[in-house]
Structure formats: C-alpha cells, structure tokens
Design an enzyme around this catalytic site. Structure first.
Site, PDB file in Angstrom:
ATOM      1  N   CYS A 128      96.135 -32.740 171.545  1.00 21.88           N
ATOM      2  CA  CYS A 128      97.314 -31.894 171.354  1.00 21.88           C
ATOM      3  C   CYS A 128      96.915 -30.651 170.603  1.00 21.88           C
ATOM      4  CB  CYS A 128      98.350 -32.571 170.464  1.00 21.88           C
ATOM      5  SG  CYS A 128      99.186 -33.896 171.246  1.00 21.88           S
ATOM      6  N   GLU A 193     108.553 -28.251 167.964  1.00 20.36           N
ATOM      7  CA  GLU A 193     107.836 -27.672 169.094  1.00 20.36           C
ATOM      8  C   GLU A 193     108.573 -27.888 170.399  1.00 20.36           C
ATOM      9  OE1 GLU A 193     103.339 -28.683 167.887  1.00 20.36           O
ATOM     10  OE2 GLU A 193     104.314 -30.302 168.971  1.00 20.36           O
TER      11      GLU A 193
HETATM   12  C1  IPE Z   1     101.842 -32.091 168.144  1.00 25.56           C
HETATM   13  C2  IPE Z   1     101.454 -31.347 169.105  1.00 25.56           C
HETATM   14  C3  IPE Z   1     101.878 -31.664 170.443  1.00 25.56           C
HETATM   15  C4  IPE Z   1     100.633 -30.174 168.872  1.00 25.56           C
HETATM   16  C5  IPE Z   1      99.907 -30.173 167.583  1.00 25.56           C
HETATM   17  O1  IPE Z   1      98.731 -30.846 167.704  1.00 25.56           O
HETATM   18  P1  IPE Z   1      97.626 -30.784 166.555  1.00 25.56           P
HETATM   19  O2  IPE Z   1      98.244 -31.050 165.243  1.00 25.56           O
HETATM   20  O3  IPE Z   1      96.514 -31.671 166.986  1.00 25.56           O
HETATM   21  O4  IPE Z   1      97.181 -29.268 166.612  1.00 25.56           O
HETATM   22  P2  IPE Z   1      95.724 -28.699 166.349  1.00 25.56           P
HETATM   23  O5  IPE Z   1      95.444 -28.906 164.920  1.00 25.56           O
HETATM   24  O6  IPE Z   1      94.786 -29.416 167.229  1.00 25.56           O
HETATM   25  O7  IPE Z   1      95.837 -27.246 166.746  1.00 25.56           O
HETATM   26 MG    MG Z   2      94.850 -31.261 168.019  1.00 29.24          MG
END
Ligand code: IPE
Ligand code: MG
Length: 271
Positions: A128, A193
């Site tokens: 993600c 989000e």
């Molecule tokens: C929850 C979602 C869908 C996005 C955030 O993911 P992350 O928390 O892993 O984001 P990054 O640190 O990888 O950018």
């Molecule tokens: Mg991530």
C-alpha cells in the site's frame, strides 16, 4: 486503537477553500517530491521526534489531496495528510492497495516494519502507498487516476518488496474499485483515504526492504481466515475492511472471466 470510523461526506472541502482550511496544503498539484508550499521539511518537525530517520524522510513525499468525489484539489506532504488533527477536519488523500497473487492463487501478505510511523508491525495486503505529486501519478479523471496509481503501485512494489517492474507490468494490474475510509493509527497519526484496489497475478521474486517490511507470507483464502483467528496477530484497518467485505468473493473469481463483473467500478464505496 485501530478501528475504523464512520465516513461523513459533508462536501465542505473544495479547491476554493482547501488552503484556507489547511495552510499546509498547496492548492495546486506540485509536480515535485520536495516539501509543498514552502513549508518546512518533516525532518526536524517536533511531531516526528524519535521516529526512524528514513521513515521521517519519506514524510516529505507529496500526496494528492482530494475532495470527497476523488477530484484532486491540491497537494500536501505525507506528514500533513496523516496527522489526525488534519484528518479530523476532513483532510483526504489518494492511496492504493495492491493484492498480488501467485500462479497458485495464493495472496502475498506483508507484515509492516516496526519502523513504520503508521500501523507498525501489522499484517496487511501485499503493498500500500500513495500516488505522488510527480509526473505520471496525478491523474484527475478516473482513467488517468487509475493509470497513475498503477505506476505508483509498480514503484512501491519495487521499493518495499524489491519486485522488479518487469514482473509487474502496468497492463497486468486490474483496477476493481475505490474505497473511502478513515482509521486512526495511534491517536497522533492515521489514514483518511480514497484507496484504489488493484489485483495482479504474477510469480515474482521478493527481496524485502527491511525498513518497510518485517515479514512476508503467501496464503490461501483458508490460511488467511485462520490467521484472523490468531489473537496475537494484528491487521491493518483497511485490510480488515476489505477482507470483511469483498476480498474473498473477488478472490474466488481470480484468473477467470467472471472477475470482470467486479472490475472498473465507478462508484466510490464509503466504508
Ligand atoms: C493505507 C494505504 C492504503 C496507503 C498507505 O500505505 P502505507 O502506510 O504503507 O504508505 P507508505 O508508507 O508505503 O507510503
Ligand atoms: Mg506502504
């Protein structure tokens, strides 16, 4: 606490008022990975004292700020977008969640690294993150936005899991739907989000980035259901939402033409 909270779509945040409501939001999409709007970098910010240096550096990434209909209305740092003080006032941004399956239809899970500022140590879907305010990732209309998140997904599968872009070509990703959700992480940080759900089936070579990912595991649907029974395992709120709604139904159609009826949904699911 990591429960999700109910979404209200009040329609009060628009391109016209976003930077008045949130001084740290740049009302244009800055095509830059540098801190937005002339504001100070996350590095050195008091809120980030004591966190992992690399994860603090990544808090300067530029996320896409949205209205409730997924229209981009500005950009702001990852730090600004994930502070609960802003989320509680309605600040919303774009994200994606990849579900990667191998040729045996097993889902690749990751356990987030202890270093993560939000949702550390929790088990979750393959990868993600957020499309950023960089060329190619900032689409406004749905088709362009989907292409933007596919590019971001390819970039982050490489960053978090060391998966080579050739093993996850853009045209192999399937866009299913968007979910709008809000979830606190620990009081100070959280998520709010519109999350693009992407499926991809590919046999990949994984070489984890230990600053992002603590562990990985391929699971069948039954094995995942068994993991949910284990009281010592923690799961991210968005993964629980998706598992408790559509995941197992989508998964049962993986690799068949009947998955088609779930693909490309235009409506945003408010969860
Ligand atoms: C929850 C979602 C869908 C996005 C955030 O993911 P992350 O928390 O892993 O984001 P990054 O640190 O990888 O950018
Ligand atoms: Mg991530």
């Amino acid at each position: 606490m990591s429960a999700t909270t109910t979404i209200s779509t009040t329609g009060t945040i628009t391109a016209d008022n976003v930077s008045t409501l949130f001084p740290d939001v740049n009302p244009s999409l800055a095509l830059s990975v540098l801190p937005t709007n002339g504001h100070a970098s996350a590095r050195g910010a008091a809120e980030l004292d004591g966190y992992d240096e690399e994860q603090v550096r990544l808090m300067d990434e530029v996320c896409i700020v949205l209205d409730e209909n997924d229209r981009p209305i500005g950009s702001a740092s990852k730090k600004t977008c994930h502070l609960m003080t802003n989320i509680d006032k309605g600040l919303l941004h774009r994200a994606f969640s990849v579900f990667l399956f191998d040729s045996k239809k097993r889902l690749l899970l990751q356990q987030r690294a202890t270093e993560k500022i939000t949702f550390p140590d929790m088990w979750t879907n393959t990868c993600c993150s957020h499309p950023l305010g960089i060329p190619g990732e900032t689409g406004a209309e749905l088709d362009a936005a989907i292409l933007g998140v596919k590019r971001a997904a390819q970039r982050k599968l490489n960053h978090e899991l060391g998966i080579k872009p050739e093993q996850v070509p853009l045209d192999k990703f399937e866009f299913l739907t968007r979910i709008h959700y809000k979830a606190p992480s620990d009081g100070k940080w959280g998520e709010h989000e519109i999350d693009y759900i992407l499926f991809i089936q590919s046999d990949v070579d994984v070489d984890v980035n230990l600053n992002e990912v603590r562990d990985t595991r391929y699971v069948t649907a039954d094995e995942l259901k068994q993991m949910f029974e284990q009281p010592d395992l923690k799961f991210t709120p968005w993964f629980k939402l998706i598992c408790h709604s559509m995941l197992f139904e989508w998964w049962s159609h993986l690799g068949t033409a009947t998955l088609g009826k779930y693909k490309g949904e235009k409506e945003i699911r408010r969860m």
